[in-house]
Structures are given as C-alpha cells and as structure tokens.
Design a protein around this motif. Structure first.
Motif, PDB file in Angstrom:
ATOM      1  N   GLY A  42      -3.782  -1.711   3.759  1.00  0.00           N
ATOM      2  CA  GLY A  42      -3.089  -2.906   4.523  1.00  0.00           C
ATOM      3  C   GLY A  42      -3.043  -2.654   5.851  1.00  0.00           C
ATOM      4  O   GLY A  42      -2.304  -1.700   6.401  1.00  0.00           O
ATOM      5  N   SER A  43      -3.278  -3.803   6.677  1.00  0.00           N
ATOM      6  CA  SER A  43      -3.140  -3.581   8.277  1.00  0.00           C
ATOM      7  C   SER A  43      -1.580  -3.719   8.382  1.00  0.00           C
ATOM      8  O   SER A  43      -0.850  -4.504   7.536  1.00  0.00           O
ATOM      9  N   ASN A  44      -0.990  -3.107   9.376  1.00  0.00           N
ATOM     10  CA  ASN A  44       0.376  -3.252   9.729  1.00  0.00           C
ATOM     11  C   ASN A  44       0.430  -4.682  10.587  1.00  0.00           C
ATOM     12  O   ASN A  44       1.893  -4.874  10.747  1.00  0.00           O
ATOM     13  N   TYR A  45      -0.679  -5.136  11.064  1.00  0.00           N
ATOM     14  CA  TYR A  45      -0.414  -6.330  11.922  1.00  0.00           C
ATOM     15  C   TYR A  45      -0.630  -7.600  11.306  1.00  0.00           C
ATOM     16  O   TYR A  45      -0.706  -8.730  12.187  1.00  0.00           O
ATOM     17  N   GLN A  46      -1.387  -7.594  10.160  1.00  0.00           N
ATOM     18  CA  GLN A  46      -1.953  -8.924   9.733  1.00  0.00           C
ATOM     19  C   GLN A  46      -1.735  -8.806   8.060  1.00  0.00           C
ATOM     20  O   GLN A  46      -2.682  -7.991   7.541  1.00  0.00           O
ATOM     21  N   ASP A  47      -0.925  -9.538   7.724  1.00  0.00           N
ATOM     22  CA  ASP A  47      -0.759  -9.624   6.061  1.00  0.00           C
ATOM     23  C   ASP A  47      -1.965  -9.756   5.309  1.00  0.00           C
ATOM     24  O   ASP A  47      -2.727 -10.644   5.920  1.00  0.00           O
ATOM     25  N   GLY A  48      -2.193  -9.215   4.295  1.00  0.00           N
ATOM     26  CA  GLY A  48      -3.447  -9.379   3.492  1.00  0.00           C
ATOM     27  C   GLY A  48      -4.601  -8.785   3.898  1.00  0.00           C
ATOM     28  O   GLY A  48      -5.771  -8.971   3.352  1.00  0.00           O
ATOM     29  N   ARG A  49      -4.681  -8.271   5.189  1.00  0.00           N
ATOM     30  CA  ARG A  49      -5.761  -7.544   5.698  1.00  0.00           C
ATOM     31  C   ARG A  49      -5.890  -6.076   5.355  1.00  0.00           C
ATOM     32  O   ARG A  49      -5.149  -5.263   5.476  1.00  0.00           O
ATOM     33  N   LEU A  73       7.426  -6.018  12.260  1.00  0.00           N
ATOM     34  CA  LEU A  73       6.536  -6.904  11.598  1.00  0.00           C
ATOM     35  C   LEU A  73       6.907  -6.847  10.137  1.00  0.00           C
ATOM     36  O   LEU A  73       6.792  -7.909   9.482  1.00  0.00           O
ATOM     37  N   ALA A  74       7.207  -5.629   9.602  1.00  0.00           N
ATOM     38  CA  ALA A  74       7.446  -5.361   8.267  1.00  0.00           C
ATOM     39  C   ALA A  74       8.777  -5.802   7.879  1.00  0.00           C
ATOM     40  O   ALA A  74       9.311  -5.855   6.585  1.00  0.00           O
ATOM     41  N   ARG A 144      -0.557 -15.966  16.992  1.00  0.00           N
ATOM     42  CA  ARG A 144      -0.651 -16.264  15.458  1.00  0.00           C
ATOM     43  C   ARG A 144      -0.896 -17.892  15.526  1.00  0.00           C
ATOM     44  O   ARG A 144      -1.788 -18.366  14.661  1.00  0.00           O
TER      45      ARG A 144
END
Length: 153
Positions: A42-49, A73-74, A144
């Motif tokens: 999972g990306s640290n910068y975009q959920d679900g990516r 962001l987390a 965003r």
C-alpha cells in the motif's frame, strides 16, 4: 514545465549507473538492516493504492519529508524512520516531482521496481518544524480536494 533546465540530464534506467549515493528512504515503518523493500504494498500517500515502485532520494531532507508525511497521513504520532538504502536494480527520476514545481530533479527523487536494501538507519535526521509540516499537509489536502493528488506510479 516543458523545457529541461540547461545542463540537466534525466536519470533513466539506462543512465542510472552514473548516479552515485548515498541514497535515503523515509517511511513510517521500522525495519532492520538488510531488509529488502519491494514494491507491491500500500502507498503511504493514497489510501487503497498499491505502489508499483519504491521511492528514494539522494537528499536526507527529501527522505525526512517522506518519513514525516507517511506518519502524519497515517495518523501516527511517531516521527518515522530514515534509512540509508542501496538500489537493487535500475532506477529513474521520480516523475511525480521531476520538472513539476522546479525544473529538473532538485530533490534527487528516484523510483525503482527492483527494490532497495536497507544499509543502516539514520538516527538523528533533521525534521521540519510542525507548522511547516502542517503547511505541506494542507497543500496535499487541497490537491486531493481538487482531484489533483494523482500519483504517476
């Protein structure tokens, strides 16, 4: 930006051997020396990516941004971690920052599909003041909201 700055040569998979470290990776994750960081998580910068690349930099300040943004962001209160890393294969300029706000790649940001090996942790890396970090988080939130937080991965 449409024009490369004078004297700047893009880093590609073919030319990356000319770029020498040290290289750094900033993250919220705590890992041990020798760990191989690989894409597919999972990306640290975009959920679900799911990220297709691992990102790294030639500058400790850029890695500090990575660690601070990933933890913030987390919703993690910790500071994050900065590691010295070595690329395990070819790499290229990170298209998410190269020739965007500034010409060329002044942040020395790169990406690879081959992964990185953690060489050591940087224990006392210089962080950003809380208000500077908040300003960056606010900028990301505005992007965003506008649908402009696109990650080229």
């Amino acid at each position: 930006m449409t024009q490369d700055p004078p004297g700047w040569t893009p880093v590609t998979y073919e030319s990356c051997a000319d770029v020498v470290g040290p290289f750094f990776h900033g993250t919220r994750s705590e890992v041990t020396v020798g760990t191989e960081l690989v894409p597919g998580y999972g990306s640290n910068y975009q959920d679900g990516r799911v990220s297709n690349h691992i990102y790294f930099t030639g500058l400790i300040e850029t890695a500090a941004w990575g660690a601070e943004l990933a933890t913030a962001l987390a919703g993690v209160e910790e500071r994050g971690h900065v590691y010295v890393v070595e690329p395990l294969g070819p790499f290229e300029d990170d298209p998410n920052v190269t020739n965007k706000r500034f010409p060329g790649n002044p942040t020395q940001s790169y990406r690879t599909r081959a992964g990185l090996r953690v060489v050591e942790e940087v224990p006392d890396w210089p962080g950003h003041e809380p208000e500077v970090l908040q300003s960056m988080l606010d900028s990301l939130a505005r992007l965003r909201e506008q649908g402009l937080d696109v990650i080229d991965d």
